[in-house]
Every structure is written in structure tokens, then in C-alpha cells.
Motif scaffolding. Structure first.
Motif, PDB file in Angstrom:
ATOM      1  N   GLU A  98       0.835  -1.208   0.000  1.00 37.22           N
ATOM      2  CA  GLU A  98       0.000   0.000   0.000  1.00 37.22           C
ATOM      3  C   GLU A  98       0.864   1.251   0.000  1.00 37.22           C
ATOM      4  OE1 GLU A  98      -3.272   2.221   2.890  1.00 37.22           O
ATOM      5  OE2 GLU A  98      -2.818   0.095   3.178  1.00 37.22           O
ATOM      6  N   HIS A 104      -2.454   3.519  -5.456  1.00 37.92           N
ATOM      7  CA  HIS A 104      -2.921   4.858  -5.824  1.00 37.92           C
ATOM      8  C   HIS A 104      -2.643   5.181  -7.294  1.00 37.92           C
ATOM      9  CE1 HIS A 104      -3.803   5.834  -1.642  1.00 37.92           C
ATOM     10  NE2 HIS A 104      -2.638   5.286  -1.327  1.00 37.92           N
ATOM     11  N   THR A 142      -8.702  -0.490  -0.477  1.00 37.48           N
ATOM     12  CA  THR A 142      -8.034   0.814  -0.397  1.00 37.48           C
ATOM     13  C   THR A 142      -8.201   1.596  -1.694  1.00 37.48           C
ATOM     14  OG1 THR A 142      -6.387  -0.077   1.148  1.00 37.48           O
ATOM     15  CG2 THR A 142      -5.821   1.963  -0.008  1.00 37.48           C
ATOM     16  N   VAL A 143      -8.019   0.907  -2.824  1.00 36.08           N
ATOM     17  CA  VAL A 143      -8.188   1.563  -4.122  1.00 36.08           C
ATOM     18  C   VAL A 143      -9.644   1.978  -4.316  1.00 36.08           C
ATOM     19  CG1 VAL A 143      -8.031   1.270  -6.616  1.00 36.08           C
ATOM     20  CG2 VAL A 143      -6.249   0.319  -5.138  1.00 36.08           C
ATOM     21  N   ALA A 145     -11.901   2.668  -2.060  1.00 30.59           N
ATOM     22  CA  ALA A 145     -12.223   3.816  -1.208  1.00 30.59           C
ATOM     23  C   ALA A 145     -11.737   5.116  -1.830  1.00 30.59           C
ATOM     24  CB  ALA A 145     -11.604   3.622   0.170  1.00 30.59           C
ATOM     25  N   THR A 146     -10.603   5.030  -2.552  1.00 36.18           N
ATOM     26  CA  THR A 146     -10.036   6.228  -3.181  1.00 36.18           C
ATOM     27  C   THR A 146     -10.835   6.645  -4.411  1.00 36.18           C
ATOM     28  OG1 THR A 146      -7.813   5.647  -2.416  1.00 36.18           O
ATOM     29  CG2 THR A 146      -7.973   7.198  -4.237  1.00 36.18           C
ATOM     30  N   VAL A 147     -11.070   5.709  -5.322  1.00 33.65           N
ATOM     31  CA  VAL A 147     -11.680   6.067  -6.606  1.00 33.65           C
ATOM     32  C   VAL A 147     -13.194   6.203  -6.539  1.00 33.65           C
ATOM     33  CG1 VAL A 147      -9.785   5.027  -7.880  1.00 33.65           C
ATOM     34  CG2 VAL A 147     -11.829   3.663  -7.392  1.00 33.65           C
ATOM     35  N   ARG A 149     -14.593   7.462  -3.666  1.00 30.51           N
ATOM     36  CA  ARG A 149     -14.796   8.467  -2.624  1.00 30.51           C
ATOM     37  C   ARG A 149     -15.560   7.895  -1.422  1.00 30.51           C
ATOM     38  NH1 ARG A 149     -12.782  12.940  -4.743  1.00 30.51           N
ATOM     39  NH2 ARG A 149     -12.987  13.379  -6.969  1.00 30.51           N
ATOM     40  N   ARG A 150     -15.130   6.716  -0.988  1.00 35.33           N
ATOM     41  CA  ARG A 150     -15.669   6.019   0.183  1.00 35.33           C
ATOM     42  C   ARG A 150     -17.105   5.554   0.012  1.00 35.33           C
ATOM     43  NH1 ARG A 150     -12.679   3.569   3.728  1.00 35.33           N
ATOM     44  NH2 ARG A 150     -14.579   3.494   4.973  1.00 35.33           N
ATOM     45  N   ALA A 223      -8.455  10.971  -8.496  1.00 38.44           N
ATOM     46  CA  ALA A 223      -8.020  10.823  -7.100  1.00 38.44           C
ATOM     47  C   ALA A 223      -6.569  10.383  -6.995  1.00 38.44           C
ATOM     48  CB  ALA A 223      -8.914   9.808  -6.381  1.00 38.44           C
ATOM     49  N   SER A 224      -6.000   9.843  -8.079  1.00 38.23           N
ATOM     50  CA  SER A 224      -4.632   9.332  -8.020  1.00 38.23           C
ATOM     51  C   SER A 224      -3.593  10.328  -8.526  1.00 38.23           C
ATOM     52  CB  SER A 224      -4.530   8.042  -8.843  1.00 38.23           C
ATOM     53  OG  SER A 224      -4.751   8.312 -10.216  1.00 38.23           O
ATOM     54  N   LYS A 227       0.550  10.940  -7.431  1.00 36.16           N
ATOM     55  CA  LYS A 227       1.103   9.806  -6.703  1.00 36.16           C
ATOM     56  C   LYS A 227       2.215   9.143  -7.524  1.00 36.16           C
ATOM     57  CE  LYS A 227      -1.816  10.148  -3.270  1.00 36.16           C
ATOM     58  NZ  LYS A 227      -1.396  10.437  -1.881  1.00 36.16           N
TER      59      LYS A 227
END
Length: 428
Positions: A98, A104, A142-143, A145-147, A149-150, A223-224, A227
């Protein structure tokens, strides 16, 4: 369907023909299902009750009373220690992955519509084939949740778990259950045909879940931005996996006579972690929670090891198919422990059944338990079944596709001390 054979013939205490051992184990697992905020306490209580019952009434294969219990612990310590080392070690490995930035950066390569959600599930599937299903599920979560937006649909959460379990079902480093098989002496190639079913299942649940998620919350690729990949951490992940694979192949192919004498696999993982520590600090703060979760799973494995497996139905494709559904509520790790002790299964068929089948309920697999720590809303059996109905459908379609294409080819017991002779039935 899994039905216990009456125990009176062997003189074991039974209720309606079902050995008391199994009843106590079933009550333990029911407690895990009902009291998911107290799973460790329930598992340890179940282990204590079953141990005391076996000590006082039925004894063990290794002997009676406390002496038999201690001998049983000595017989199981290598498997339990290996699992402990892997489960805790892979928690650190997942964090290395991670923190490498790869989760990310991956969204940059995802399509903008529902196909992006599907491609992410494919990525989880592929990652799980070499990164362990727990790590793959956590990375996928995790990915997501990022892309998204939870705002992740619970059906899509079920699909992430299903993708991680499907991807790991044909690889001995991809799932805790297949790793258990490898540790126990099953050849790595004997589980690879699980992918015949797993790929079909992925197409079924993946396409449905991707459209669920697109309707719930479309993908947000920006969102990435900004990174970058930490190649040193990614190298550490590769190094740890390579250490595990090389050690296990070497011990099981060149020195099989000592494979049961020491937890070589777990030790190799931790030696690799410690040696890599000067390059990038491991997230040692994860250890308490990882240890707690590992003790929970190992308690269930220990309970399973004390069950009278000679009372299980004969190994067959029908039994394997039923075990897939039972693994959704029974936890697939102790189920695998029971099957390994019994012997005589087609290990690829069983790997798919208990590995993927555990995805049907959130606590049916270690990947589901791990992902629910990121998304507490997943800890609802009703919501999981309602949103993730496509996982059960995919399990059935994948299983019978594999049976039609590959068939049922049971392997002879891989250990001389397998509990009892096992009858096998051909596929029809």
C-alpha cells in the motif's frame, strides 16, 4: 450436503447421531456469526470448551486426557506456527504494498465507466494469485475507497472479497486455505485447475457488481493525481514473496522428511521482513491487531483439528460442492483443516469450493474479515446477502463449469497418517 455419520458405532457421545464434538464446534461458529464484535473471545471460549470436553470424555488420536491434548498440540504446532507467521507477516507485506504507491497509481489505468470497476476486480484477482487473498482484498478496498470516494456499494465489497478469494484459489501463495494445503504436503500444481472455475465466476459476479457500483457511485480517476511508485517498497514485497516460495519449494521437494519438524515457511517470511527493515521501516504498529486476528483464526483451526473427521462423509464432488456453501458460515480455514486430515479430495475442486465459497458471507473467509475492518458496514449478513447475491450465483456456475470441463480427479491421501481410509466417488 454435509451430514455427520452416526457416532454410536464408535462409542462417541452423540446427539441425534451427531458427535458432540461437531455440535460444540458448530456452536462456536454460530457465536462468531452472531457476536462479530467479540469474535476472539468466542473462538477462545470454544477452543477451551472443546479441549476440556475432549480431555474429559473422548480423548485424542494421540492419547487420552491432558497427555493426549499435549501430544496433539505437539503434532499441530508446525502448521499453527506457519499460519501465524504468514498471517501476521502478510499484514506487514500488505502495508508495504500500500505504501509503495501502486494502489494509488493503478486508478490511472482504469476506464471511466462501469468497466473501470470491473477492471479493478480483475486486478484484485491477479494480485491475489501471488500476494495472498487478505492482502489483495485490503489493497482492492483501499483503491475502491479512493476512486469511489468512500461510497462503495456493499455488493461491490462482496465482489472484492470474491475476486481476492477466486484469484487465490488456484495458487498456494494466494489464499490461506491453499497455503495450508501446501504446508500440509499437497503439490502446488494440484490446485491450479481451480482457476477454470474461478475465471468463470469472476465474469459472472464481476460484471454484475461493476454495474451495481457504477449506479451507486461512478469512478473518480483524478483521485490518483500526483502519486508515485516507491520501487524500493515494491522490491521488498517481491523479496518477501520470493523468500516464501523458494523456501517452501526447497523444503517440500528436496527435504520432505523434515518439512513437518519446523515452521520453515513462516520463519522464511519473517527473516525476509527483518532483513528488509533497514531499507524501509515496516509498519510495526499493525502487529497487535494482526496478532489478534491471527489468534482468532488459529483458534478455529485448532478446534477443527480436534474433530472426529472419520465421521465426515466420503470425499466426493458432491461433498466439495456442499463444503463451499458451508464455508460461508463455517469459516473456510477450519474446513480446510478438516478436509486435509480426512484426505482423498480433488484439491483443485476443494480449493475453489472452500476458497471462493467463503465469499458468500463476510465472515466466511479471512479476506472478508479483513475488508470489514476497513468498511464496518460490511458486517451485516443480511446486507451482504442482499447486495452480494451474485457471488452465490457465480459459485454455482463456476463449480459446475469446472466439473464439466475438468471433472473430478481425487488425489490419494498425501500423508501416511491420514485419519481414516477415504472412499472416493467419480463424477457423473
Amino acid at each position: 450436503m454435509l451430514v455427520a455419520v452416526p457416532a454410536h458405532a464408535a462409542g462417541l457421545p452423540a446427539v441425534s447421531g451427531i458427535p458432540v464434538d461437531f455440535i460444540l464446534f458448530a456452536l462456536t461458529l454460530l457465536g462468531v456469526a452472531l457476536f462479530h464484535h467479540h469474535t476472539l473471545k468466542v473462538a477462545l471460549t470454544g477452543l477451551a470448551v472443546i479441549s476440556l470436553y475432549k480431555i474429559g470424555f473422548t480423548g485424542f488420536n494421540e492419547g487420552a486426557g491432558v497427555t493426549g491434548w499435549l501430544a496433539h498440540l505437539q503434532h499441530e504446532w508446525v502448521v499453527l506456527t506457519n499460519l501465524l507467521g504468514l498471517l501476521v507477516g502478510f499484514a506487514l507485506l500488505a502495508r508495504h504494498f500500500e505504501d509503495s504507491g501502486v494502489p494509488h497509481v493503478l486508478p490511472r489505468f482504469l476506464p471511466d465507466d462501469w468497466k473501470g470497476a470491473f477492471v479493478l476486480l480483475v486486478m484484485v484477482f491477479v494480485l491475489s494469485s501471488f500476494l495472498d487473498n487478505i492482502a489483495a482484498a485490503l489493497i482492492g478496498g483501499t483503491v475502491a475507497a479512493t476512486v469511489f470516494r468512500r461510497r462503495v456499494h456493499i455488493g461491490y465489497l462482496a465482489a472484492i472479497v470474491a475476486a481476492s478469494n477466486a484469484g487465490g484459489s488456484g495458487s498456494v501463495v494466494g489464499d490461506t486455505t491453499t497455503t495450508m494445503m501446501w504446508i500440509d504436503g499437497v503439490a502446488p500444481l494440484d490446485v491450479t485447475h481451480a482457476y477454470v472455475a474461478a475465471v468463470v465466476a469472476l465474469m459472472v459476479f464481476g460484471l454484475i457488481a461493476a454495474r451495481q457500483q457504477q449506479a451507486w457511485q461512478p469512478i473518480q480517476k483524478d483521485a490518483s493525481a500526483g502519486k508515485h511508485v516507491d520501487w524500493v517498497r515494491l522490491g521488498i514485497v517481491t523479496w518477501i514473496l520470493a523468500a516464501a516460495i523458494v523456501t517452501n519449494v526447497t523444503v517440500n521437494t528436496r527435504f520432505p522428511e523434515i518439512s513437518d519438524s519446523f515452521p520453515f515457511l513462516g520463519a522464511a517470511v519473517w527473516v525476509a521482513i527483518v532483513l528488509a527493515a533497514p531499507l524501509r521501516k515496516a509498519e510495526w504498529s499493525l502487529l497487535p491487531d494482526a496478532l489478534k486476528g491471527s489468534i482468532f483464526l488459529l483458534s478455529l483451526v485448532m478446534c477443527a483439528s480436534m474433530m472426529p473427521v472419520e465421521k465426515l462423509p466420503p470425499a466426493s464432488w458432491q461433498t466439495s460442492f456442499g463444503l463451499g456453501f458451508i464455508s460461508a458460515v463455517f469459516d473456510n480455514i477450519p474446513l480446510t483443516a478438516l478436509a486435509l486430515t480426512q484426505g482423498g479430495y480433488d484439491w483443485g475442486v476443494l480449493a475453489y469450493a472452500v476458497g471462493f465459497g467463503g465469499s458468500m458471507v463476510w465472515f466466511g473467509s479471512s479476506a472478508g474479515v479483513a475488508l470489514s475492518s476497513l468498511f464496518p458496514e460490511a458486517k451485516s449478513v443480511g446486507a451482504w446477502l442482499k447486495g452480494g447475491w451474485h457471488v452465490a450465483l457465480a459459485y454455482v456456475i463456476g463449480f459446475f463449469f469446472m466439473l464439466a470441463v475438468v471433472g473430478w480427479h481425487p488425489h490419494t491421501p498425501h500423508k501416511a497418517e491420514t485419519a481414516a481410509p477415504v472412499a472416493v466417488q467419480p463424477a457423473h
